[in-house]
Scaffold this active site. Structure first.
Site, PDB file in Angstrom:
ATOM      1  N   LEU A  54       0.824  -1.215   0.000  1.00  0.00           N
ATOM      2  CA  LEU A  54       0.000   0.000   0.000  1.00  0.00           C
ATOM      3  C   LEU A  54       0.854   1.259   0.000  1.00  0.00           C
ATOM      4  CD1 LEU A  54      -2.831  -0.649   2.628  1.00  0.00           C
ATOM      5  CD2 LEU A  54      -3.114  -0.348   0.172  1.00  0.00           C
ATOM      6  N   GLU A  55       1.845   1.279   0.870  1.00  0.00           N
ATOM      7  CA  GLU A  55       2.656   2.470   1.067  1.00  0.00           C
ATOM      8  C   GLU A  55       3.822   2.558   0.088  1.00  0.00           C
ATOM      9  OE1 GLU A  55       2.728   4.932   3.655  1.00  0.00           O
ATOM     10  OE2 GLU A  55       0.950   4.252   4.723  1.00  0.00           O
TER      11      GLU A  55
END
Length: 158
Positions: free
Chosen positions: A14-15
């Site tokens: 996600l990051e």
């Protein structure tokens, strides 16, 4: 509880993992969403890891695990009911994203959990979809997408 390896991998996806210092919104970041503090700028180290010339993937993962300890602690201290692993993982990812001090017993997602209304948690998480854009606090499509992924994790769909 502790965050699972599955959630660590998912959160990294996600990051993203930044291996060299990168300014994001005018602030220096490295690793998985790690905001470099003034003390770290002075020392040149994050959790004892030298970062100024870049970090390895393994160091990125190590920094993330250390960074997450306070959010794991926050979720463990705040949630007073038994959770499934995927629910705990989703809350740690959510707390990590909304930041220090924001995850507490007063937010609606947590209130829903304590009322045993697990079905209302996604709605409570979706209330946290704003970010500062051009100096204004606005709903963000990127944050909405992130919340929807955290909600899928909460529901055990990932």
């Amino acid at each position: 509880m502790e965050i699972s390896n599955k959630a660590l991998k998912y959160l990294t996806g996600l990051e993203g993992c930044i291996l060299k210092v990168k300014p994001v919104s005018g602030k220096d970041h490295i690793g998985v969403g790690h905001l470099i503090t003034p003390a770290e700028k002075l020392s040149g180290k994050i959790h004892g890891i030298a970062y100024k010339t870049g970090i390895t993937q393994q160091e990125c993962e190590e920094i993330l695990k250390i960074d997450l300890t306070r959010f794991v602690k926050d979720v463990n201290n705040t949630i007073k009911v038994k959770l499934e692993q995927h629910q705990f993982d989703a809350l740690v990812m959510f707390a990590f994203n909304i930041g220090d001090g924001a995850f507490n017993s007063e937010i609606s997602a947590v209130k829903s959990i304590h009322m045993n209304r697990f079905d209302l948690v996604p709605r409570g998480m979706l209330k946290w979809c704003k970010e500062t854009i051009n100096g204004k606090l606005m709903r963000s499509k990127g944050i909405i997408n992130r919340r929807n992924k955290e909600i899928k994790f909460w529901l055990g769909e990932i």
